[in-house]
Motif scaffolding. Structure first.
Motif, short mmCIF file in Angstrom:
data_model
loop_
_atom_site.label_atom_id
_atom_site.label_comp_id
_atom_site.label_asym_id
_atom_site.label_seq_id
_atom_site.Cartn_x
_atom_site.Cartn_y
_atom_site.Cartn_z
N PHE A 27 8.03 6.09 7.89
CA PHE A 27 6.58 5.94 7.78
C PHE A 27 6.18 4.47 8.02
N ARG A 28 6.97 3.58 7.48
CA ARG A 28 6.67 2.15 7.64
C ARG A 28 6.77 1.74 9.11
N GLU A 29 7.83 2.23 9.72
CA GLU A 29 8.08 1.95 11.14
C GLU A 29 6.91 2.46 12.00
N GLU A 30 6.48 3.68 11.69
CA GLU A 30 5.47 4.33 12.53
C GLU A 30 4.05 3.79 12.30
N THR A 31 3.78 3.37 11.07
CA THR A 31 2.39 3.03 10.74
C THR A 31 2.15 1.54 10.48
N GLY A 32 3.23 0.77 10.29
CA GLY A 32 3.07 -0.64 9.93
C GLY A 32 2.62 -0.83 8.49
N SER A 33 2.75 0.24 7.70
CA SER A 33 2.36 0.18 6.29
C SER A 33 3.26 -0.79 5.50
N HIS A 34 2.76 -1.24 4.35
CA HIS A 34 3.57 -2.12 3.49
C HIS A 34 4.14 -1.37 2.29
N ILE A 35 4.38 -0.11 2.47
CA ILE A 35 5.05 0.69 1.43
C ILE A 35 6.50 0.23 1.31
N CYS A 36 7.04 0.22 0.10
CA CYS A 36 8.48 0.01 -0.04
C CYS A 36 8.96 0.71 -1.31
N PHE A 37 10.27 0.65 -1.54
CA PHE A 37 10.80 1.35 -2.72
C PHE A 37 11.64 0.39 -3.55
N THR A 38 11.77 0.74 -4.83
CA THR A 38 12.84 0.15 -5.62
C THR A 38 13.44 1.25 -6.48
N LEU A 39 14.60 0.95 -7.04
CA LEU A 39 15.30 1.94 -7.85
C LEU A 39 15.67 1.31 -9.18
N ASP A 40 15.71 2.13 -10.20
CA ASP A 40 16.22 1.70 -11.49
C ASP A 40 17.67 2.17 -11.56
N ALA A 41 18.26 2.18 -12.75
CA ALA A 41 19.61 2.71 -12.85
C ALA A 41 19.53 4.23 -12.95
N GLY A 42 19.14 4.88 -11.85
CA GLY A 42 18.99 6.32 -11.84
C GLY A 42 18.60 6.79 -10.45
N ALA A 43 18.26 8.07 -10.33
CA ALA A 43 17.97 8.65 -9.01
C ALA A 43 16.50 8.57 -8.63
N ASN A 44 15.63 8.30 -9.62
CA ASN A 44 14.19 8.28 -9.33
C ASN A 44 13.84 7.13 -8.39
N VAL A 45 12.79 7.34 -7.60
CA VAL A 45 12.37 6.30 -6.66
C VAL A 45 11.01 5.74 -7.09
N HIS A 46 10.93 4.44 -7.19
CA HIS A 46 9.65 3.77 -7.47
C HIS A 46 9.07 3.36 -6.12
N VAL A 47 7.93 3.94 -5.78
CA VAL A 47 7.29 3.62 -4.50
C VAL A 47 6.23 2.55 -4.75
N LEU A 48 6.43 1.39 -4.16
CA LEU A 48 5.53 0.25 -4.42
C LEU A 48 4.61 0.04 -3.22
N PHE A 49 3.34 -0.23 -3.50
CA PHE A 49 2.40 -0.48 -2.38
C PHE A 49 1.16 -1.22 -2.86
N PRO A 50 0.53 -1.96 -1.93
CA PRO A 50 -0.67 -2.71 -2.30
C PRO A 50 -1.89 -1.81 -2.45
N GLU A 51 -2.81 -2.26 -3.29
CA GLU A 51 -4.06 -1.53 -3.57
C GLU A 51 -4.80 -1.12 -2.29
N ILE A 52 -4.83 -2.04 -1.34
CA ILE A 52 -5.62 -1.84 -0.12
C ILE A 52 -5.12 -0.65 0.73
N GLU A 53 -3.85 -0.27 0.53
CA GLU A 53 -3.29 0.83 1.33
C GLU A 53 -3.18 2.13 0.54
N LYS A 54 -3.83 2.18 -0.62
CA LYS A 54 -3.54 3.30 -1.54
C LYS A 54 -3.92 4.67 -0.98
N ILE A 55 -5.00 4.77 -0.21
CA ILE A 55 -5.42 6.10 0.24
C ILE A 55 -4.39 6.69 1.20
#
Ligand code: PMV
Length: 382
Positions: free
Chosen positions: A320-348
């Motif tokens: 998605f990032r490659e195709e749209t130039g979005s600033h979405i990214c991920f981080t992980l804790d000590a587990g399988a869940n994914v934290h999807v991080l993104f700026p307010e301006i791209e929320k929609i």
């Protein structure tokens, strides 16, 4: 500051009576990860986290003075009283979680009390009832130790403030963070918001291994209201606890390089947070998440906490990032869940992407919309 600055001396216990405090305390998500520690709960590298908002614990601590103390002191020949006196050296508390009595949580709290009693000696003079609940499901795979331990630490600090009303807010928060750290390392980053640094770092003045501090520089607008949508890939209990994971860093072949990498990442991120450079933010944060999991995969014994759906989500985010130039990214804790991080301006656009393409990989389509938060709050004080 040193640990001895947090010892409470010469307090007047006639001010101790009974009362109730309720604190609401957030969880946090590390951008630069803490993985590896030394005694007593000191980090091997500095870390930084976003304080969260929607994921929190609310803890009520009810306390009252133990009532048989003075009598015991005056009659040391009485065998029965001696026995009670013996019990009196321990902690007397009940713990409830989401309305149910949980005796199985007691050993963890006892260990915590043993670690902190040197700094808050009044713990032994009180009977407690601890009543705690989380805003997120217990089995969601979201660590509750950060918000849980910080809430308890804050309740205990509220008792200290009764004894010593002149303590400053700064001291109150530092000591709360210091105590929370002794319960669970990352809990020391759950007192204040919005960005908290824990661990001594050359470029962060006043940073300390003993407690978390607020990131001391002005943060770029790009990071205002930053979002963290947590995709619940695996809601089960973790197979390997973080306590075990930290221990495996002792004889880890890459531990020294990892600690150095984390400190370097924090140097880089410090600049990025000031300048608002989102591309560098993404590179550092994703590298941190994968490095954390690389440590798990290369420890002895090795283990993997990611699940197939964790990887599917990561690849979708990259595409998605490659195709749209979005600033979405991920981080992980000590587990399988994914934290999807993104700026307010791209929320929609990103919310649409998450709903249309990512939640299918979550257990029962469960996810939590969270964002950067301002820290703990005193809810009631009676
Ligand atoms: O606070 P602990 O002992 O549960 O360790 C937390 C470690 C990570 O969540 C994986 C990383 C971090 O810095 O929060």
């Amino acid at each position: 500051m040193t640990a001895s600055d947090f010892i409470l001396n010469n307090y007047n216990n006639s001010k101790l009576n009974s009362g109730t405090f309720t604190w609401k305390t957030p969880s946090n998500i590390a951008l630069v990860k803490y993985w590896g520690k030394r005694e007593p709960q000191l980090p091997e590298n500095a870390s930084i986290s976003f304080t969260l908002d929607a994921c929190f614990t609310v803890t009520t601590l009810e306390y009252k003075l133990k009532n048989h103390k003075s009598k015991l002191a005056s009659d040391s020949n009485n065998e029965i009283l001696k026995q009670v006196q013996h019990d009196d050296t321990g902690y007397n508390f009940d713990i409830y979680f989401e309305g149910e009595k949980k005796d199985e949580f007691k050993p963890k709290i006892e260990t915590f009390f043993n670690r902190i009693v040197e700094y808050v000696p009044f713990l032994k003079e009180l009977d407690f009832v601890i009543d705690s609940r989380n805003s997120f499901p217990h089995s969601s795979g979201i660590a509750s130790s950060a918000s849980g331990m910080s809430a308890l630490a804050l309740c205990i600090m509220s008792i200290e403030k009764e004894l010593n009303p002149t303590i400053t807010e700064e001291y109150f928060n530092k000591k709360a963070s210091f105590l929370a750290r002794l319960g669970s390392g990352s809990a020391c980053r759950s007192i204040e918001g919005e960005l908290i640094v824990w661990g001594k770092h050359v470029e962060i003045p006043d940073s300390s291994d003993l407690f978390g501090i607020q990131f001391p520089y002005k943060v770029h607008e790009n990071f205002k209201n930053y979002h963290d949508t947590i995709l619940l890939v695996d809601e089960g209990e973790k197979q390997v606890s973080s306590t075990v994971g930290h221990k495996l860093m002792y004889n880890h072949p890459f531990s020294q390089q990892r600690f150095e990498q984390a400190n370097n990442h924090l140097s880089e991120l410090t600049e990025v947070l000031k300048t608002g450079d989102l591309s560098s933010f993404i590179r550092i944060v994703e590298s941190e998440a994968l490095s954390l999991h690389a440590m798990m995969m290369t420890s002895n014994p090795y283990f993997i906490l990611m699940k197939p759906n964790t990887l599917k989500i990561i690849h979708k985010i990259w595409k998605f990032r490659e195709e749209t130039g979005s600033h979405i990214c991920f981080t992980l804790d000590a587990g399988a869940n994914v934290h999807v991080l993104f700026p307010e301006i791209e929320k929609i656009a990103i919310n649409n992407f998450i709903i249309n393409e990512l939640i299918q990989y979550c257990q029962e389509n469960h996810y939590i919309c969270d964002r950067i938060g301002i820290g703990a709050k005193l809810i009631s004080n009676n």
